[in-house]
Design a protein around this motif. Structure first.
Motif, short mmCIF file in Angstrom:
data_model
loop_
_atom_site.label_atom_id
_atom_site.label_comp_id
_atom_site.label_asym_id
_atom_site.label_seq_id
_atom_site.Cartn_x
_atom_site.Cartn_y
_atom_site.Cartn_z
N ASP A 264 11.61 39.29 31.45
CA ASP A 264 12.88 38.85 31.88
C ASP A 264 13.83 39.94 31.48
O ASP A 264 13.75 40.79 30.66
N ILE A 265 15.06 39.63 32.28
CA ILE A 265 16.21 40.58 32.29
C ILE A 265 17.47 39.86 32.17
O ILE A 265 17.66 38.66 32.51
N LYS A 266 18.61 40.53 31.82
CA LYS A 266 19.85 40.17 31.47
C LYS A 266 20.72 41.14 32.48
O LYS A 266 20.64 42.10 32.17
N LYS A 267 21.53 40.44 33.41
CA LYS A 267 22.29 41.23 34.10
C LYS A 267 23.89 41.05 33.61
O LYS A 267 23.84 39.82 33.35
N ALA A 268 24.53 42.02 33.62
CA ALA A 268 26.05 41.82 33.26
C ALA A 268 26.87 42.45 34.35
O ALA A 268 26.58 43.55 34.86
N ILE A 269 27.94 41.63 34.89
CA ILE A 269 28.74 41.89 35.83
C ILE A 269 30.10 42.09 35.27
O ILE A 269 30.55 41.24 34.57
N VAL A 270 30.60 43.39 35.06
CA VAL A 270 31.83 43.77 34.34
C VAL A 270 32.86 43.95 35.41
O VAL A 270 32.60 44.99 36.32
N LYS A 271 34.01 43.34 35.43
CA LYS A 271 35.11 43.61 36.26
C LYS A 271 36.18 44.46 35.25
O LYS A 271 36.59 44.15 34.46
N VAL B 13 37.43 52.45 30.17
CA VAL B 13 38.19 51.88 31.23
C VAL B 13 38.43 50.47 30.51
O VAL B 13 37.98 50.13 29.56
N LYS B 14 39.43 49.71 31.20
CA LYS B 14 39.92 48.41 30.56
C LYS B 14 39.10 47.48 31.26
O LYS B 14 39.12 47.27 32.56
N VAL B 15 38.19 46.40 30.42
CA VAL B 15 37.37 45.35 31.17
C VAL B 15 38.05 44.11 31.01
O VAL B 15 39.01 43.67 30.19
N MET B 16 38.23 43.68 32.26
CA MET B 16 38.94 42.21 32.56
C MET B 16 38.10 41.22 32.43
O MET B 16 38.60 40.13 31.93
N ASP B 17 36.95 41.33 32.74
CA ASP B 17 36.04 39.99 32.78
C ASP B 17 34.64 40.44 32.74
O ASP B 17 34.17 41.45 33.20
N VAL B 18 34.00 39.69 31.99
CA VAL B 18 32.19 39.84 32.06
C VAL B 18 31.54 38.74 32.27
O VAL B 18 31.80 37.40 31.45
N ASN B 19 30.60 38.77 33.26
CA ASN B 19 29.73 37.69 33.43
C ASN B 19 28.51 38.21 33.15
O ASN B 19 27.93 39.12 33.51
N THR B 20 27.52 37.34 32.64
CA THR B 20 26.07 37.36 32.37
C THR B 20 25.39 36.51 33.16
O THR B 20 25.54 35.30 33.21
#
Length: 95
Positions: free
Chosen positions: A75-82, A49-56
């Motif tokens: 501790d964890i790290k989350k990534a929200i991928v648009k 897929v084409k990723v437009m934005d990544v927020n962590t």
């Protein structure tokens, strides 16, 4: 990171992440050392897929007690991928 599959540990399925799926936003648990460029490359290569934005988001683990013993959640790290409009990650469908 050498292998792209090491960047994405697992998807995060919650009510909030399910709501984000209607806006083409998908949430993953990633290693604390992963950066946005690595996450973008991993999602694009694995799911095609084409990723437009990544927020962590970095979430610190809570201190929990069990009787007199105390411990700490990791501790964890989350990534929200648009992803681009019209594209979907089929892995999440039907969950």
């Amino acid at each position: 990171m050498t292998n792209m599959r090491d960047v994405l540990i697992r998807p995060l399925i919650t009510e909030k992440s399910n709501t984000g799926m209607q806006e083409n936003k998908y949430t993953f648990i990633v290693p604390l050392t992963a950066n946005k460029v690595e996450i973008r490359q991993a999602v694009e290569s694995i799911f095609k897929v084409k990723v437009m934005d990544v927020n962590t988001i970095r979430v610190l683990g809570k201190v929990k007690r069990m009787g007199k013993h105390s411990g700490k959640r990791p501790d964890i790290k989350k990534a929200i991928v648009k992803v681009a409009p019209g594209q979907r990650i089929e892995f999440f469908e039907g969950v």
